[in-house]
Motif scaffolding. Sequence first.
Motif, PDB file in Angstrom:
ATOM      1  N   MET A   1     -19.359  -1.695 -35.266  1.00  0.00           N
ATOM      2  CA  MET A   1     -19.093  -1.071 -33.974  1.00  0.00           C
ATOM      3  C   MET A   1     -18.604   0.356 -34.178  1.00  0.00           C
ATOM      4  SD  MET A   1     -17.298  -3.446 -31.112  1.00  0.00           S
ATOM      5  CE  MET A   1     -16.189  -4.404 -32.105  1.00  0.00           C
ATOM      6  N   PRO A   2     -19.099   1.292 -33.388  1.00  0.00           N
ATOM      7  CA  PRO A   2     -18.596   2.668 -33.484  1.00  0.00           C
ATOM      8  C   PRO A   2     -17.130   2.743 -33.063  1.00  0.00           C
ATOM      9  CG  PRO A   2     -20.668   2.576 -32.273  1.00  0.00           C
ATOM     10  CD  PRO A   2     -20.208   1.171 -32.466  1.00  0.00           C
ATOM     11  N   ASP A   3     -16.368   3.565 -33.761  1.00  0.00           N
ATOM     12  CA  ASP A   3     -14.952   3.742 -33.465  1.00  0.00           C
ATOM     13  C   ASP A   3     -14.704   5.031 -32.706  1.00  0.00           C
ATOM     14  OD1 ASP A   3     -14.259   1.454 -34.809  1.00  0.00           O
ATOM     15  OD2 ASP A   3     -13.408   2.457 -36.552  1.00  0.00           O
ATOM     16  N   ILE A   4     -13.774   4.951 -31.755  1.00  0.00           N
ATOM     17  CA  ILE A   4     -13.192   6.138 -31.148  1.00  0.00           C
ATOM     18  C   ILE A   4     -11.835   6.302 -31.805  1.00  0.00           C
ATOM     19  CG2 ILE A   4     -12.349   7.225 -29.043  1.00  0.00           C
ATOM     20  CD1 ILE A   4     -15.425   6.829 -29.138  1.00  0.00           C
ATOM     21  N   LEU A   5     -11.630   7.427 -32.453  1.00  0.00           N
ATOM     22  CA  LEU A   5     -10.362   7.703 -33.121  1.00  0.00           C
ATOM     23  C   LEU A   5      -9.341   8.157 -32.087  1.00  0.00           C
ATOM     24  CD1 LEU A   5      -8.644   8.088 -35.672  1.00  0.00           C
ATOM     25  CD2 LEU A   5      -9.687  10.360 -35.920  1.00  0.00           C
ATOM     26  N   VAL A   6      -8.279   7.391 -31.923  1.00  0.00           N
ATOM     27  CA  VAL A   6      -7.169   7.758 -31.039  1.00  0.00           C
ATOM     28  C   VAL A   6      -6.049   8.228 -31.958  1.00  0.00           C
ATOM     29  CG1 VAL A   6      -5.605   7.005 -29.202  1.00  0.00           C
ATOM     30  CG2 VAL A   6      -7.922   6.026 -29.357  1.00  0.00           C
ATOM     31  N   LEU A   7      -5.924   9.527 -32.077  1.00  0.00           N
ATOM     32  CA  LEU A   7      -5.031  10.154 -33.047  1.00  0.00           C
ATOM     33  C   LEU A   7      -3.884  10.830 -32.323  1.00  0.00           C
ATOM     34  CD1 LEU A   7      -4.360  11.196 -35.893  1.00  0.00           C
ATOM     35  CD2 LEU A   7      -5.974  13.069 -35.478  1.00  0.00           C
ATOM     36  N   TYR A   8      -2.653  10.530 -32.730  1.00  0.00           N
ATOM     37  CA  TYR A   8      -1.510  11.042 -31.980  1.00  0.00           C
ATOM     38  C   TYR A   8      -0.298  11.262 -32.864  1.00  0.00           C
ATOM     39  CZ  TYR A   8       0.254   6.285 -32.343  1.00  0.00           C
ATOM     40  OH  TYR A   8       0.707   5.091 -32.840  1.00  0.00           O
ATOM     41  N   TYR A   9       0.649  12.012 -32.310  1.00  0.00           N
ATOM     42  CA  TYR A   9       2.001  12.098 -32.843  1.00  0.00           C
ATOM     43  C   TYR A   9       2.923  11.662 -31.724  1.00  0.00           C
ATOM     44  CZ  TYR A   9       6.496  13.883 -34.322  1.00  0.00           C
ATOM     45  OH  TYR A   9       7.826  13.976 -34.653  1.00  0.00           O
ATOM     46  N   SER A  10       3.874  10.784 -32.041  1.00  0.00           N
ATOM     47  CA  SER A  10       4.817  10.307 -31.035  1.00  0.00           C
ATOM     48  C   SER A  10       6.196  10.246 -31.653  1.00  0.00           C
ATOM     49  CB  SER A  10       4.407   8.916 -30.545  1.00  0.00           C
ATOM     50  OG  SER A  10       5.240   8.490 -29.494  1.00  0.00           O
ATOM     51  N   GLY A  25      -8.710   0.882 -23.078  1.00  0.00           N
ATOM     52  CA  GLY A  25      -9.840   1.360 -22.298  1.00  0.00           C
ATOM     53  C   GLY A  25     -11.099   1.497 -23.141  1.00  0.00           C
ATOM     54  N   VAL A  26     -10.949   2.001 -24.369  1.00  0.00           N
ATOM     55  CA  VAL A  26     -12.093   2.109 -25.280  1.00  0.00           C
ATOM     56  C   VAL A  26     -12.712   0.739 -25.493  1.00  0.00           C
ATOM     57  CG1 VAL A  26     -12.773   2.578 -27.678  1.00  0.00           C
ATOM     58  CG2 VAL A  26     -11.281   4.192 -26.462  1.00  0.00           C
ATOM     59  N   GLY A  27     -11.863  -0.260 -25.729  1.00  0.00           N
ATOM     60  CA  GLY A  27     -12.333  -1.615 -25.996  1.00  0.00           C
ATOM     61  C   GLY A  27     -13.011  -2.282 -24.812  1.00  0.00           C
ATOM     62  N   GLU A  28     -12.853  -1.718 -23.624  1.00  0.00           N
ATOM     63  CA  GLU A  28     -13.504  -2.282 -22.437  1.00  0.00           C
ATOM     64  C   GLU A  28     -14.981  -1.896 -22.347  1.00  0.00           C
ATOM     65  OE1 GLU A  28     -11.104  -1.117 -19.082  1.00  0.00           O
ATOM     66  OE2 GLU A  28      -9.341  -2.148 -19.877  1.00  0.00           O
ATOM     67  N   LEU A  36      -6.657   3.416 -34.014  1.00  0.00           N
ATOM     68  CA  LEU A  36      -5.387   4.127 -33.802  1.00  0.00           C
ATOM     69  C   LEU A  36      -4.889   4.712 -35.117  1.00  0.00           C
ATOM     70  CD1 LEU A  36      -3.541   1.629 -31.447  1.00  0.00           C
ATOM     71  CD2 LEU A  36      -4.164   3.965 -30.882  1.00  0.00           C
ATOM     72  N   ARG A  37      -4.552   6.004 -35.080  1.00  0.00           N
ATOM     73  CA  ARG A  37      -3.998   6.689 -36.242  1.00  0.00           C
ATOM     74  C   ARG A  37      -2.940   7.677 -35.770  1.00  0.00           C
ATOM     75  NH1 ARG A  37      -6.311   3.083 -38.224  1.00  0.00           N
ATOM     76  NH2 ARG A  37      -7.810   3.102 -39.939  1.00  0.00           N
ATOM     77  N   THR A  38      -2.013   8.001 -36.667  1.00  0.00           N
ATOM     78  CA  THR A  38      -0.958   8.960 -36.356  1.00  0.00           C
ATOM     79  C   THR A  38      -0.884  10.010 -37.455  1.00  0.00           C
ATOM     80  OG1 THR A  38       1.347   9.159 -35.627  1.00  0.00           O
ATOM     81  CG2 THR A  38       0.918   7.664 -37.478  1.00  0.00           C
ATOM     82  N   VAL A  39      -0.091  11.030 -37.221  1.00  0.00           N
ATOM     83  CA  VAL A  39       0.161  12.057 -38.234  1.00  0.00           C
ATOM     84  C   VAL A  39       1.640  11.986 -38.604  1.00  0.00           C
ATOM     85  CG1 VAL A  39      -1.697  13.568 -37.448  1.00  0.00           C
ATOM     86  CG2 VAL A  39       0.597  13.855 -36.498  1.00  0.00           C
ATOM     87  N   PRO A  40       1.974  12.333 -39.844  1.00  0.00           N
ATOM     88  CA  PRO A  40       3.389  12.307 -40.229  1.00  0.00           C
ATOM     89  C   PRO A  40       4.143  13.464 -39.613  1.00  0.00           C
ATOM     90  CG  PRO A  40       2.041  13.078 -42.055  1.00  0.00           C
ATOM     91  CD  PRO A  40       1.093  12.679 -40.959  1.00  0.00           C
ATOM     92  N   PRO A  41       5.454  13.323 -39.463  1.00  0.00           N
ATOM     93  CA  PRO A  41       6.241  14.454 -38.980  1.00  0.00           C
ATOM     94  C   PRO A  41       6.216  15.577 -40.011  1.00  0.00           C
ATOM     95  CG  PRO A  41       7.675  12.633 -39.615  1.00  0.00           C
ATOM     96  CD  PRO A  41       6.267  12.136 -39.727  1.00  0.00           C
ATOM     97  N   VAL A  42       6.433  16.781 -39.539  1.00  0.00           N
ATOM     98  CA  VAL A  42       6.511  17.935 -40.437  1.00  0.00           C
ATOM     99  C   VAL A  42       7.924  17.977 -41.005  1.00  0.00           C
ATOM    100  CG1 VAL A  42       6.381  20.451 -40.569  1.00  0.00           C
ATOM    101  CG2 VAL A  42       4.785  19.193 -39.122  1.00  0.00           C
ATOM    102  N   VAL A  43       8.015  18.115 -42.312  1.00  0.00           N
ATOM    103  CA  VAL A  43       9.329  18.181 -42.957  1.00  0.00           C
ATOM    104  C   VAL A  43       9.422  19.450 -43.785  1.00  0.00           C
ATOM    105  CG1 VAL A  43       9.655  15.678 -43.026  1.00  0.00           C
ATOM    106  CG2 VAL A  43       8.550  16.797 -44.939  1.00  0.00           C
ATOM    107  N   ALA A  44      10.647  19.925 -43.967  1.00  0.00           N
ATOM    108  CA  ALA A  44      10.858  21.101 -44.812  1.00  0.00           C
ATOM    109  C   ALA A  44      10.520  20.759 -46.256  1.00  0.00           C
ATOM    110  CB  ALA A  44      12.309  21.550 -44.702  1.00  0.00           C
ATOM    111  N   ALA A  45      10.084  21.728 -47.021  1.00  0.00           N
ATOM    112  CA  ALA A  45       9.677  21.505 -48.412  1.00  0.00           C
ATOM    113  C   ALA A  45      10.818  20.975 -49.267  1.00  0.00           C
ATOM    114  CB  ALA A  45       9.134  22.800 -49.004  1.00  0.00           C
ATOM    115  N   ALA A  70     -16.905   8.079 -33.711  1.00  0.00           N
ATOM    116  CA  ALA A  70     -17.953   8.502 -32.771  1.00  0.00           C
ATOM    117  C   ALA A  70     -17.378   9.387 -31.675  1.00  0.00           C
ATOM    118  CB  ALA A  70     -18.614   7.274 -32.156  1.00  0.00           C
ATOM    119  N   GLY A  71     -16.061   9.457 -31.594  1.00  0.00           N
ATOM    120  CA  GLY A  71     -15.357  10.260 -30.607  1.00  0.00           C
ATOM    121  C   GLY A  71     -13.899  10.346 -30.990  1.00  0.00           C
ATOM    122  N   LEU A  72     -13.178  11.264 -30.354  1.00  0.00           N
ATOM    123  CA  LEU A  72     -11.796  11.537 -30.728  1.00  0.00           C
ATOM    124  C   LEU A  72     -10.947  11.746 -29.481  1.00  0.00           C
ATOM    125  CD1 LEU A  72      -9.616  12.465 -32.828  1.00  0.00           C
ATOM    126  CD2 LEU A  72     -10.649  14.748 -32.693  1.00  0.00           C
TER     127      LEU A  72
END
Length: 197
Positions: A1-10, A25-28, A36-45, A70-72
């Motif tokens: 099945m084609p995936d829609i990437l739901v990418l977020y930071y929360s 909604g995508v699954g409907e 579902l994917r997320t990004v890590p928080p930004v941290v100081a070096a 297939a979409g984002l």
Amino acid sequence: MPDILVLYYSRGGSVARLARHIARGVGEIDGMNARLRTVPPVVAATQAALPPVPEDGAPYVQPRDLAECAGLVLGSPTRFGAMAAPLKHFIDGLGAEWASGTLVDKPAAVFTSTATMHGGQEATLLSMQIPLLHHGCVIVGIPFTEPLLSTTRSGGTPYGASHVAGGDDDPQPSEEEAALARALGRRVAEVARRLQR
């Protein structure tokens, strides 16, 4: 099945909850699946690096997630009328994907959450669309054929799904916000399905 990437930071949970409604909604849409994917928080070096896998919630995004989707749908809390630094940092690192056309002709949409009704939702949503246009995405919004868009007293815009958390930072979307988020997920999935024919 084609995936829609739901990418977020929360950070407070609102954007993560909207992401799950979008994924529903995508699954409907027959034959479509949400990733579902997320990004890590930004941290100081000078701070310790985060583990390669989050302790809970969605996994961190990998370049292959962008290539395989297939979409984002991008989500971020609003920070002074713009997306949060962690998502912007991730997008700023997509030079190779831009050069190779990884996202060209893929439908894309955006979503956000603010503490107040006038916290910059529409400015954030519009500014999040700019890098998607540079990547050659087909921008998808919420049309006014969705009746709730005309009656909601909280979040929800034609530019993308949104949530108003309020002064108590309530991460739970209202019924209207959740329904509009699901509608956005359905629309991106339907456009992706049509584009794949």
